[in-house]
Write a protein that holds these residues in place. Structure first.
Motif, PDB file in Angstrom:
ATOM      1  N   UNK A 138       0.875  -1.172   0.000  1.00  0.00           N
ATOM      2  CA  UNK A 138       0.000   0.000   0.000  1.00  0.00           C
ATOM      3  C   UNK A 138       0.910   1.220   0.000  1.00  0.00           C
ATOM      4  N   UNK A 139       0.639   2.199  -0.875  1.00  0.00           N
ATOM      5  CA  UNK A 139       1.569   3.323  -1.020  1.00  0.00           C
ATOM      6  C   UNK A 139       0.839   4.615  -1.357  1.00  0.00           C
ATOM      7  N   UNK A 174       8.865   7.067   6.666  1.00  0.00           N
ATOM      8  CA  UNK A 174       7.865   6.832   5.623  1.00  0.00           C
ATOM      9  C   UNK A 174       7.342   5.406   5.530  1.00  0.00           C
ATOM     10  N   UNK A 175       7.901   4.478   6.294  1.00  0.00           N
ATOM     11  CA  UNK A 175       7.480   3.076   6.210  1.00  0.00           C
ATOM     12  C   UNK A 175       6.574   2.737   7.392  1.00  0.00           C
ATOM     13  N   UNK A 176       5.486   2.059   7.114  1.00  0.00           N
ATOM     14  CA  UNK A 176       4.590   1.584   8.152  1.00  0.00           C
ATOM     15  C   UNK A 176       4.512   0.071   8.115  1.00  0.00           C
ATOM     16  N   UNK A 177       3.928  -0.498   9.147  1.00  0.00           N
ATOM     17  CA  UNK A 177       3.762  -1.943   9.190  1.00  0.00           C
ATOM     18  C   UNK A 177       3.203  -2.369  10.520  1.00  0.00           C
ATOM     19  N   UNK A 250       3.021   8.194   6.670  1.00  0.00           N
ATOM     20  CA  UNK A 250       3.517   6.965   6.055  1.00  0.00           C
ATOM     21  C   UNK A 250       3.189   6.947   4.571  1.00  0.00           C
ATOM     22  N   UNK A 251       4.158   6.494   3.770  1.00  0.00           N
ATOM     23  CA  UNK A 251       3.959   6.433   2.322  1.00  0.00           C
ATOM     24  C   UNK A 251       4.103   5.031   1.761  1.00  0.00           C
TER      25      UNK A 251
END
Length: 411
Positions: A138-139, A174-177, A250-251
Motif C-alpha cells: 500500500x503506497x 515513511x514506512x509503516x507496518x 507513512x507512504x
C-alpha cells in the motif's frame, strides 16, 4: 472472468450461501468474538438483525480477539458462542477442543453453502469461510511521483524509495507496518521467511527449522524496514499503522487488503492523503520469486461448550451474516468476499495480485500456532538491537520446542 479463474485455481472460489429468508432461529443466545475491521462489523451487524424477543445476539469485536477468544470459549457454558477466526487462529481452538464440528448443522441448514467454503479438518467441518485476505503493498502515489519512483515490487526497492523520501525531507519515517510485538510481529516474520524460500519445520516432522540463512535474511530485512518506521513501531498494530497513514506520516507499507478501504475513504484523513492511497501486489525479498506474504481466509465457528439451542441460533445468525444480502455498494469493497454476487473492487486488487502470484497459504499445521507464539514473544529484542539474529532464532526454537514437547508434538 480472469480474476475468478485465478481464485478457482487456488481453491478460493468466490461463491457462497444462497440468500436465506430470515434467520430461522426460534430461541437461543449468540455472542460473537472477533477482530474489528469493517468487513467483520458488516457480518456481525447482519447477524444482529436476527435478534428478537427469543434470540439475543451480541458481540465483542476487538484488536485483542486473539488474546481472549480461547479463554472465552473454555468455560462451560462458554462466554462466546462463536469466534470469527482465520487460518492461524482456528488451530489453537481445535487443539484445545473448544469448537464443535458443524456437519450436523450444515446438513440441516447449510446445504447451499459451497464445499469450497467449508473448512474441513480431519474429515470434519470446523468453520465456514466467508472472505479471502492477504497483505500487500500500500503506497502514496503522490509521494512516489515526487521522488520519481515506481511502486516497489521488492522489499529492497521499498527501502531505496524510503531512503529517498527521508533524504528529500518529505517524511522522516515513511514506512509503516503491523509490527506490534506478539501476533502481528510473528506474522511479519512468517511472510518474510516464506519469501526467502524457508521451510518452518524439518520435512514430515514437528521439529522447527528456522535458525538458518533464510531466517537471518528475514530478520535482517525486518530490521532494515524498522529503521524507517516510527520509533514506537513495536506497539503499532494494523489500526495504529492505518492511523499513521491517515495522519500523512507513512507512504509505504505492507498491509492487509481488508484494511485498505478505510484508508481510501474521506473519514479520518485530508484529501491529499486518501485520494493518493493506492495498492500494489505483494513484494518479494532477497531475489526470491515467492511473494513475501501469505494467503488467508476468515471464517466463523461455533463453540462446543454451549447448548444445542445456542449452537443452532449461532449457526443461523452467522449464516445470515455472511449471505449475499450483506453485499451493496459500500460493503462490496470491504473484502474479497467468498459470497455469491461479489464483484471485485479496485481496492482489492492487491489480494488478487497475491493469488495470481501464487502466494502460499498460511500453514494450518497443529503445531504452527506454538511457533507463531514463540516468534511473537522473542523477536522484539533483536529488533531493538539487544541480541543477534542468530540468538533470537535460537531463543524462538528453544521456546517452541519446550511448548511442542508439553503438547506432545515432540518427544
Amino acid at each position: 472472468m480472469l480474476l475468478r479463474k485465478l481464485i478457482v485455481a487456488t481453491s478460493l472460489i468466490l461463491s457462497a450461501n444462497a440468500a436465506y429468508a430470515g434467520c430461522g432461529a426460534t430461541a437461543g443466545r449468540v455472542n460473537i468474538v472477533g477482530n474489528e475491521f469493517p468487513a467483520i462489523h458488516t457480518v456481525v451487524n447482519a447477524a444482529k438483525a436476527c435478534a428478537d424477543d427469543n434470540v439475543s445476539v451480541s458481540a465483542n469485536l476487538t484488536a485483542d480477539h486473539q488474546k481472549i477468544n480461547l479463554a472465552g470459549l473454555q468455560g462451560n457454558p462458554a462466554e462466546y458462542t462463536s469466534a470469527i477466526i482465520a487460518n492461524s487462529s482456528i488451530v489453537a481452538l481445535i487443539n484445545e477442543d473448544v469448537i464443535r464440528p458443524l456437519d450436523d448443522l450444515v446438513a440441516r441448514y447449510g446445504q447451499d453453502i459451497p464445499k469450497s467454503n467449508l473448512i474441513t479438518v480431519d474429515g470434519k467441518v470446523m468453520a465456514v469461510a466467508f472472505m479471502a485476505n492477504a497483505q500487500h503493498l500500500v503506497y502514496r502515489k503522490d509521494v512516489l511521483a515526487e521522488i520519481g519512483v515506481e511502486p516497489p515490487e521488492t522489499y529492497e526497492e521499498l527501502l531505496e524509495a524510503a531512503k529517498l523520501i527521508r533524504e528529500k525531507g518529505i517524511m522522516e519515517n515513511p514506512v509503516g507496518g503491523a509490527f506490534a510485538s506478539g501476533w502481528n510481529l510473528a506474522t511479519e516474520f512468517v511472510n518474510m521467511y516464506l519469501g526467502t524460500g524457508g521451510e518452518f519445520f524439518k520435512p514430515g516432522t514437528a521439529e522447527v527449522a528456522i535458525n538458518n540463512a533464510q531466517g537471518v535474511a528475514a530478520l535482517e530485512m525486518m530490521k532494515a524496514l524498522s529503521e524507517y518506521m516510527n520509533p514506537d513501531f513495536l506497539t503499532h498494530d494494523s489500526n495504529a499503522t492505518g492511523a499513521e497513514v491517515e495522519a500523512g506520516n507513512v507512504a509505504l507499507m505492507n498491509m492487509w487488503g481488508s484494511r485498505v478501504g478505510v484508508l481510501m475513504d474521506e473519514d479520518g484523513a485530508e484529501e491529499v492523503v486518501y485520494s493518493n492511497v493506492a495498492v500494489g501486489g505483494p513484494m518479494t525479498v532477497a531475489g526470491g520469486s515467492v511473494p513475501a506474504t501469505t494467503l488467508w481466509w476468515d471464517g466463523w465457528t461455533v463453540a462446543k461448550n454451549i447448548s444445542d439451542e445456542d449452537a443452532e441460533a449461532t449457526f443461523l445468525a452467522l449464516m445470515a451474516g455472511t449471505s449475499p444480502d450483506i453485499l451493496d455498494d459500500e460493503t462490496m469493497a470491504q473484502a474479497v468476499w467468498m459470497i455469491d454476487g461479489y464483484e471485485p473492487a479496485p481496492v482489492n486488487e492487491g489480494v488478487f495480485a497475491a493469488i495470481k502470484a501464487q502466494a502460499k497459504p498460511y500453514p494450518m499445521l497443529p503445531y504452527m500456532g506454538l511457533l507463531h507464539t514463540a516468534l511473537g514473544d522473542n523477536l522484539s529484542d533483536y529488533l531493538q538491537g539487544k541480541e543477534s539474529a542468530e540468538a533470537a532464532l535460537a531463543d524462538i526454537e528453544a521456546t517452541y520446542t519446550t511448548a511442542a514437547k508439553e503438547k506432545g508434538f515432540l518427544n
